[in-house]
Design an enzyme around this catalytic site. Structure first.
Site, PDB file in Angstrom:
ATOM      1  N   CYS A 120      38.033  67.384  27.992  1.00 38.80           N
ATOM      2  CA  CYS A 120      36.777  67.508  28.732  1.00 38.80           C
ATOM      3  C   CYS A 120      35.645  67.166  27.774  1.00 38.80           C
ATOM      4  CB  CYS A 120      36.611  68.929  29.263  1.00 38.80           C
ATOM      5  SG  CYS A 120      34.964  69.225  29.926  1.00 38.80           S
ATOM      6  N   CYS A 127      30.041  73.766  26.675  1.00 41.22           N
ATOM      7  CA  CYS A 127      30.117  74.592  27.883  1.00 41.22           C
ATOM      8  C   CYS A 127      30.716  75.955  27.555  1.00 41.22           C
ATOM      9  CB  CYS A 127      30.973  73.860  28.910  1.00 41.22           C
ATOM     10  SG  CYS A 127      31.355  74.809  30.378  1.00 41.22           S
ATOM     11  N   CYS A 180      35.268  77.050  29.044  1.00 35.78           N
ATOM     12  CA  CYS A 180      36.553  77.018  28.343  1.00 35.78           C
ATOM     13  C   CYS A 180      36.334  77.290  26.855  1.00 35.78           C
ATOM     14  CB  CYS A 180      37.199  75.638  28.472  1.00 35.78           C
ATOM     15  SG  CYS A 180      37.627  75.198  30.163  1.00 35.78           S
ATOM     16  N   CYS A 228      34.379  69.627  36.643  1.00 32.15           N
ATOM     17  CA  CYS A 228      35.011  70.677  35.841  1.00 32.15           C
ATOM     18  C   CYS A 228      36.523  70.621  36.031  1.00 32.15           C
ATOM     19  CB  CYS A 228      34.472  72.035  36.271  1.00 32.15           C
ATOM     20  SG  CYS A 228      35.308  73.382  35.430  1.00 32.15           S
ATOM     21  N   GLN A 238      40.595  87.158  44.022  1.00 28.90           N
ATOM     22  CA  GLN A 238      41.122  86.623  42.762  1.00 28.90           C
ATOM     23  C   GLN A 238      40.934  85.109  42.691  1.00 28.90           C
ATOM     24  OE1 GLN A 238      42.275  88.251  40.206  1.00 28.90           O
ATOM     25  NE2 GLN A 238      42.641  90.302  40.986  1.00 28.90           N
ATOM     26  N   TYR A 274      39.208 100.403  43.632  1.00 28.64           N
ATOM     27  CA  TYR A 274      38.591  99.105  43.332  1.00 28.64           C
ATOM     28  C   TYR A 274      39.372  98.029  44.096  1.00 28.64           C
ATOM     29  CZ  TYR A 274      36.801 101.885  39.439  1.00 28.64           C
ATOM     30  OH  TYR A 274      36.228 102.867  38.668  1.00 28.64           O
ATOM     31  N   CYS A 314      41.153  93.674  33.518  1.00 28.04           N
ATOM     32  CA  CYS A 314      40.721  92.348  33.057  1.00 28.04           C
ATOM     33  C   CYS A 314      40.070  92.454  31.683  1.00 28.04           C
ATOM     34  CB  CYS A 314      39.771  91.718  34.074  1.00 28.04           C
ATOM     35  SG  CYS A 314      38.397  92.772  34.502  1.00 28.04           S
TER      36      CYS A 314
HETATM   37  N1  SAH Z   1      41.761  94.811  43.560  1.00 24.69           N
HETATM   38  C1  SAH Z   1      40.941  93.743  44.090  1.00 24.69           C
HETATM   39  C2  SAH Z   1      39.543  93.665  43.458  1.00 24.69           C
HETATM   40  C3  SAH Z   1      39.442  93.835  41.973  1.00 24.69           C
HETATM   41  S1  SAH Z   1      37.864  93.447  41.269  1.00 24.69           S
HETATM   42  C4  SAH Z   1      41.652  92.412  43.998  1.00 24.69           C
HETATM   43  O1  SAH Z   1      42.638  92.277  43.264  1.00 24.69           O
HETATM   44  O2  SAH Z   1      41.241  91.477  44.669  1.00 24.69           O
HETATM   45  C5  SAH Z   1      37.086  94.973  41.132  1.00 24.69           C
HETATM   46  C6  SAH Z   1      36.473  95.490  42.416  1.00 24.69           C
HETATM   47  O3  SAH Z   1      35.853  96.741  42.125  1.00 24.69           O
HETATM   48  C7  SAH Z   1      35.393  94.618  43.017  1.00 24.69           C
HETATM   49  O4  SAH Z   1      35.712  94.365  44.368  1.00 24.69           O
HETATM   50  C8  SAH Z   1      34.124  95.470  42.917  1.00 24.69           C
HETATM   51  O5  SAH Z   1      33.235  95.288  43.996  1.00 24.69           O
HETATM   52  C9  SAH Z   1      34.685  96.877  42.915  1.00 24.69           C
HETATM   53  N2  SAH Z   1      33.869  97.908  42.275  1.00 24.69           N
HETATM   54  C10 SAH Z   1      33.008  97.774  41.241  1.00 24.69           C
HETATM   55  N3  SAH Z   1      32.497  98.960  40.892  1.00 24.69           N
HETATM   56  C11 SAH Z   1      33.053  99.889  41.722  1.00 24.69           C
HETATM   57  C12 SAH Z   1      32.926 101.295  41.838  1.00 24.69           C
HETATM   58  N4  SAH Z   1      32.121 102.001  41.034  1.00 24.69           N
HETATM   59  N5  SAH Z   1      33.652 101.922  42.785  1.00 24.69           N
HETATM   60  C13 SAH Z   1      34.485 101.222  43.608  1.00 24.69           C
HETATM   61  N6  SAH Z   1      34.632  99.886  43.536  1.00 24.69           N
HETATM   62  C14 SAH Z   1      33.923  99.218  42.611  1.00 24.69           C
END
Ligand code: SAH
Length: 454
Positions: free
Chosen positions: A73, A79, A82, A161, A284, A313, A409
């Site tokens: 790239c 950038c 990456c 990209c 994702q 979450y 993550c």
């Molecule tokens: N498990 C899902 C999302 C993971 S990302 C998947 O795999 O698709 C993390 C998520 O946590 C996001 O959707 C974000 O909006 C949420 N989030 C962030 N802070 C939070 C909080 N304090 N309480 C509940 N959810 C929250």
């Protein structure tokens, strides 16, 4: 002592968690050099010197590392997207696994052997189903579009990209041809009304594309001409949305969205289920790898059909719903209201009737669920980079689930949190890193923990 602009010879011996090369001078000063590989011998120019550390850039590669490959790239060095385009994918995977090992041993005080082999990504290019492309003006007032330079809001022009699917690059090109003649439609802190980002999403299984234009105001000059030409040229576009963000902030999306063409959401399939994705909902970015990630989480959850499962979450409910048929009941928690709407719709459209979703902060929701007398058997957490709060870990431990599956993550906050779980009577059984983001320094991990007397 080192000074700015000195040229020094360095041997790169390791990488930081951000993917920068690390070397040590004869005087023991640690020098960080981006775009290098372990084994490189380089001449570096010193850019900045602090107490015991310095920052430098490559002046000349004297002897290349065996890990090196030719970056494919032209903007990879400028950038911020990456960081690993100059080393082989094998070397990148090893560096990512090592990052997880380093965090869990140093911060978590765990045995590094708990970390299994990293699961490589099926695709290392074109895997992203989401792109946020900033739009701005250069110093001559010309319109530029591309990606941010590292740790900066300077736009590196790029409309091709390698991490994006082809369709994004074609749409970005057409979009650029529209705005390049209309610099007045671009947001500046002075006008506040214009276009800030082109935000694209792609549902790989259906081919559907969402085009979201992030702007300070709902209308900008010739907006209808833009929408008509894009939808005519790209029939894959099933949804066009304007997201309003007038604030002088780093946060890309504002709270309000207006659908200007087609549907409010696009639909993708993941783990055999169909999911609606709204502009502000998390989904994702690497679909094929997300299926593998969820597969590991499912193995770790060890469901028999009898369990109460809590998915914290949960975003649009993807992880929990992919396991709902294997448990008795599922409770998902997520803070973004649209994601909860999506999660409920997703449960319904997939005929899942044992799921309930709560829109709340995870820490507060879990305290409430505990108050209601809910006794989960398995809790899955998938927090953003900052990880869990100590109060949440405490409440989880008090709810006494047999197993906790932690999808993370950020290995550093993961390791910090695992240490607290261990103090609360849980043992870490296994950690599997999964590469969801080839060529970037990010790495995902899935951890299985069991209660000690379970
Ligand atoms: N498990 C899902 C999302 C993971 S990302 C998947 O795999 O698709 C993390 C998520 O946590 C996001 O959707 C974000 O909006 C949420 N989030 C962030 N802070 C939070 C909080 N304090 N309480 C509940 N959810 C929250």
């Amino acid at each position: 002592m080192l000074s700015k602009n000195d040229i020094i010879q360095l041997n790169i011996t390791s990488l930081t968690s951000d993917g920068d090369g690390v070397a040590r001078t004869g005087e023991g000063i640690v020098v960080f050099v981006p775009n290098t590989a372990v084994g490189d011998v380089i001449d570096a120019r010193v850019l900045k010197v602090k107490k015991n550390v310095a920052y430098a850039r490559v002046e000349e590669i004297l002897a290349p590392s065996p890990d090196r490959i030719e970056p494919d790239c032209p903007v990879s060095r400028q950038c911020g997207g990456c960081v690993f385009r100059h080393i082989s994918y094998e070397a990148e995977l090893a560096a990512k696994r090592q990052k997880v090992v380093d965090c869990v041993t140093r911060i978590g005080k765990l045995n590094g052997e708990l970390v299994k082999n990293i699961i490589p990504s099926k695709n290392i290019d074109g895997y992203r189903n989401k792109a946020m492309i900033p739009v701005g003006l250069d110093k001559n007032g010309e319109v530029i579009m591309g990606f941010y330079a590292r740790h900066s809001h300077r736009i590196v022009p790029c409309r091709n990209c390698r991490l994006s699917p082809e369709i994004f690059n074609r749409i970005a090109d057409d979009f650029y041809h529209f705005i390049s003649h209309r610099p007045q439609t671009v947001y500046t802190p002075q006008n506040r009304g214009g276009i800030r980002h082109l935000y694209l999403r792609y549902a790989e299984s259906t081919g559907d594309v969402m085009v979201c234009i992030v702007a300070g105001k709902r209308h900008f000059e010739d907006d209808l001409i833009l929408y008509d030409s894009l939808k005519e040229k790209h029939p894959q576009i099933k949804s066009m949305v304007v997201n309003i963000n007038p604030d002088d902030t780093n946060v890309i999306l504002g709270k309000k969205c207006y659908t200007v063409y087609g549907e409010d959401c696009i639909t993708d399939t993941l783990c055999g289920l169909r999911f609606d994705i709204a502009p502000r909902s998390f989904y994702q970015v690497n679909r094929a790898q997300a299926e593998r990630l969820y597969g590991v989480a499912k193995d770790y959850a060890q469901l028999t059909g009898q369990e109460t499962l809590i998915d914290l979450y949960c975003g649009t409910g993807t992880i929990g719903l992919s396991m709902a048929s294997g448990c008795k009941r599922l409770i998902g928690v997520e803070i973004i209201p649209e994601a909860i709407e999506n999660a409920n719709a997703n449960a319904q459209r997939n005929g899942i009737s044992n799921a309930r979703f709560i829109c709340a902060d995870a820490t507060e929701a879990v305290a409430k669920l505990k108050g209601e007398g809910i006794t989960p058997d398995v809790i899955i957490v998938d927090p953003p980079r900052k990880g869990l709060t100590p109060e949440l870990i405490d409440t989880i431990a008090q709810m006494d689930p047999d197993r906790v599956v932690y999808v993370s993550c950020d290995p550093a906050t993961l390791a910090r949190d695992l240490k607290i779980f261990i103090e609360k009577n849980y043992s870490v059984k296994e950690i599997t890193p999964v590469d969801l983001f080839p060529r970037t320094s990010h790495v995902e991990s899935v951890v299985i923990m069991s209660r000690n007397n379970a």
